[in-house]
Design a protein around this motif. Structure first.
Motif, short mmCIF file in Angstrom:
data_model
loop_
_atom_site.label_atom_id
_atom_site.label_comp_id
_atom_site.label_asym_id
_atom_site.label_seq_id
_atom_site.Cartn_x
_atom_site.Cartn_y
_atom_site.Cartn_z
N PHE A 100 0.83 -1.20 0.00
CA PHE A 100 0.00 0.00 0.00
C PHE A 100 0.87 1.25 0.00
CE2 PHE A 100 -1.82 3.46 2.46
CZ PHE A 100 -2.99 3.72 1.75
N THR A 101 1.89 1.26 0.84
CA THR A 101 2.78 2.41 0.95
C THR A 101 3.50 2.67 -0.36
OG1 THR A 101 3.08 2.04 3.31
CG2 THR A 101 4.77 3.35 2.20
N LEU A 102 4.05 1.63 -0.97
CA LEU A 102 4.79 1.79 -2.21
C LEU A 102 3.88 2.25 -3.36
CD1 LEU A 102 7.12 -1.32 -1.93
CD2 LEU A 102 7.76 1.10 -1.65
N VAL A 103 2.66 1.72 -3.39
CA VAL A 103 1.70 2.16 -4.42
C VAL A 103 1.29 3.61 -4.17
CG1 VAL A 103 -0.64 1.78 -5.31
CG2 VAL A 103 0.90 -0.16 -4.97
N SER A 104 1.09 3.99 -2.91
CA SER A 104 0.72 5.37 -2.58
C SER A 104 1.82 6.36 -2.96
CB SER A 104 0.42 5.51 -1.09
OG SER A 104 -0.69 4.74 -0.74
N LEU A 105 3.06 5.92 -2.86
CA LEU A 105 4.20 6.76 -3.24
C LEU A 105 4.46 6.73 -4.74
CD1 LEU A 105 6.70 5.96 -0.35
CD2 LEU A 105 5.51 8.13 -0.75
N GLU A 106 3.65 5.95 -5.45
CA GLU A 106 3.77 5.79 -6.91
C GLU A 106 5.16 5.33 -7.31
OE1 GLU A 106 2.40 9.46 -8.61
OE2 GLU A 106 0.35 9.15 -7.87
N GLU A 107 5.67 4.36 -6.55
CA GLU A 107 6.97 3.77 -6.87
C GLU A 107 6.83 2.87 -8.09
OE1 GLU A 107 9.98 4.21 -5.45
OE2 GLU A 107 9.19 5.66 -4.02
N SER A 108 7.95 2.59 -8.73
CA SER A 108 7.94 1.73 -9.91
C SER A 108 7.55 0.31 -9.51
CB SER A 108 9.30 1.73 -10.59
OG SER A 108 10.25 1.11 -9.76
N LEU A 109 7.11 -0.44 -10.50
CA LEU A 109 6.68 -1.81 -10.26
C LEU A 109 7.83 -2.66 -9.73
CD1 LEU A 109 4.40 -3.85 -10.48
CD2 LEU A 109 5.12 -4.31 -12.81
N ILE A 110 9.02 -2.42 -10.21
CA ILE A 110 10.19 -3.20 -9.77
C ILE A 110 10.47 -2.99 -8.28
CG2 ILE A 110 12.02 -1.55 -10.32
CD1 ILE A 110 12.18 -5.20 -11.27
N THR A 111 10.12 -1.83 -7.76
CA THR A 111 10.31 -1.54 -6.34
C THR A 111 9.33 -2.35 -5.48
OG1 THR A 111 10.94 0.70 -6.96
CG2 THR A 111 10.46 0.33 -4.65
N CYS A 112 8.17 -2.66 -6.04
CA CYS A 112 7.14 -3.40 -5.30
C CYS A 112 7.37 -4.91 -5.32
CB CYS A 112 5.77 -3.11 -5.89
SG CYS A 112 5.27 -1.39 -5.79
N VAL A 113 8.21 -5.40 -6.22
CA VAL A 113 8.38 -6.84 -6.40
C VAL A 113 8.79 -7.57 -5.11
CG1 VAL A 113 9.77 -8.60 -7.59
CG2 VAL A 113 8.69 -6.77 -8.89
N PRO A 114 9.79 -7.09 -4.35
CA PRO A 114 10.15 -7.84 -3.14
C PRO A 114 9.00 -7.98 -2.14
CG PRO A 114 11.87 -6.25 -3.67
CD PRO A 114 10.72 -5.97 -4.58
N ALA A 115 8.23 -6.92 -1.95
CA ALA A 115 7.10 -7.00 -1.01
C ALA A 115 6.03 -7.95 -1.54
CB ALA A 115 6.52 -5.61 -0.78
N VAL A 116 5.78 -7.93 -2.84
CA VAL A 116 4.77 -8.82 -3.43
C VAL A 116 5.23 -10.28 -3.32
CG1 VAL A 116 3.62 -9.48 -5.58
CG2 VAL A 116 3.82 -7.06 -4.96
N VAL A 117 6.50 -10.54 -3.60
CA VAL A 117 7.03 -11.91 -3.50
C VAL A 117 6.92 -12.40 -2.06
CG1 VAL A 117 9.13 -13.31 -3.67
CG2 VAL A 117 8.51 -11.76 -5.53
N CYS A 118 7.30 -11.57 -1.10
CA CYS A 118 7.20 -11.96 0.32
C CYS A 118 5.75 -12.23 0.69
CB CYS A 118 7.79 -10.88 1.22
SG CYS A 118 9.58 -10.83 1.19
N LEU A 119 4.83 -11.38 0.23
CA LEU A 119 3.41 -11.58 0.53
C LEU A 119 2.92 -12.90 -0.06
CD1 LEU A 119 0.71 -10.60 1.66
CD2 LEU A 119 0.37 -9.36 -0.50
N VAL A 120 3.28 -13.18 -1.30
CA VAL A 120 2.84 -14.42 -1.94
C VAL A 120 3.40 -15.63 -1.19
CG1 VAL A 120 3.09 -15.82 -4.04
CG2 VAL A 120 2.43 -13.41 -4.21
N LEU A 121 4.67 -15.58 -0.82
CA LEU A 121 5.27 -16.70 -0.09
C LEU A 121 4.62 -16.90 1.28
CD1 LEU A 121 9.04 -16.24 -0.97
CD2 LEU A 121 7.51 -18.05 -1.76
#
Length: 152
Positions: A100-121
């Motif tokens: 949520f924080t990274l999307v709110s800051l409008e960070e690039s998709l590549i910046t969100c990948v580690p958090a998404v991978v951790c969430l999925v795992l």
């Protein structure tokens, strides 16, 4: 399947414990420490509870996230099953907040990948552990239980 889940649980727990420790101590991640402080200043600006009038101090926010990651990671890796479930849930919520924080800051998709991978795992670990638990409960033992009704 259970040994594989155990390995995943320990690896995820260790990862979160290390990232939490890095947020708490400048000695562990000295070069990234100043960068992390700047990031948490940005993170505090888009804190989810800001809509309710609460905006955390960036340093306190970093320390709170660090302790949560450290303790939940250790409990996920080494704790008893009930505390593993609780820590897994807390880490899932934390990763959802990070996304949520990274999307709110409008960070690039590549910046969100580690958090998404951790969430999925973490979600995969939770779902698989639930499936293993229910499979153990449902699996018949092959023995017939004695009948409580007797004919007279």
């Amino acid at each position: 399947m259970a040994p594989l889940l155990g390995v995943l649980r320990v690896l995820l727990g260790g990862f979160f414990a290390l990232t939490g420790a890095a947020k708490l101590s400048e000695q562990i991640a000295a070069p990234a420490s100043q960068q992390m402080k700047a990031l948490f200043e940005q993170f505090a600006e888009v804190f989810p509870l800001k809509v309710f009038g609460y905006q955390p101090d960036p340093m306190s926010y970093q320390v709170a996230v660090g302790w949560l990651e450290l303790l939940a990671g250790l409990l996920l890796a080494l704790g008893p099953p009930k505390l593993q479930e609780i820590s897994n849930f807390l880490l899932i919520v934390l990763m959802m907040g990070a996304i949520f924080t990274l999307v709110s800051l409008e960070e690039s998709l590549i910046t969100c990948v580690p958090a998404v991978v951790c969430l999925v795992l973490l979600l995969m670990l939770d779902i698989c552990q639930y499936a293993v638990r229910t499979q153990k409960v449902v699996t018949p033992t092959g023995k017939k239980s004695p009948s409580t009704v007797t004919k007279s």
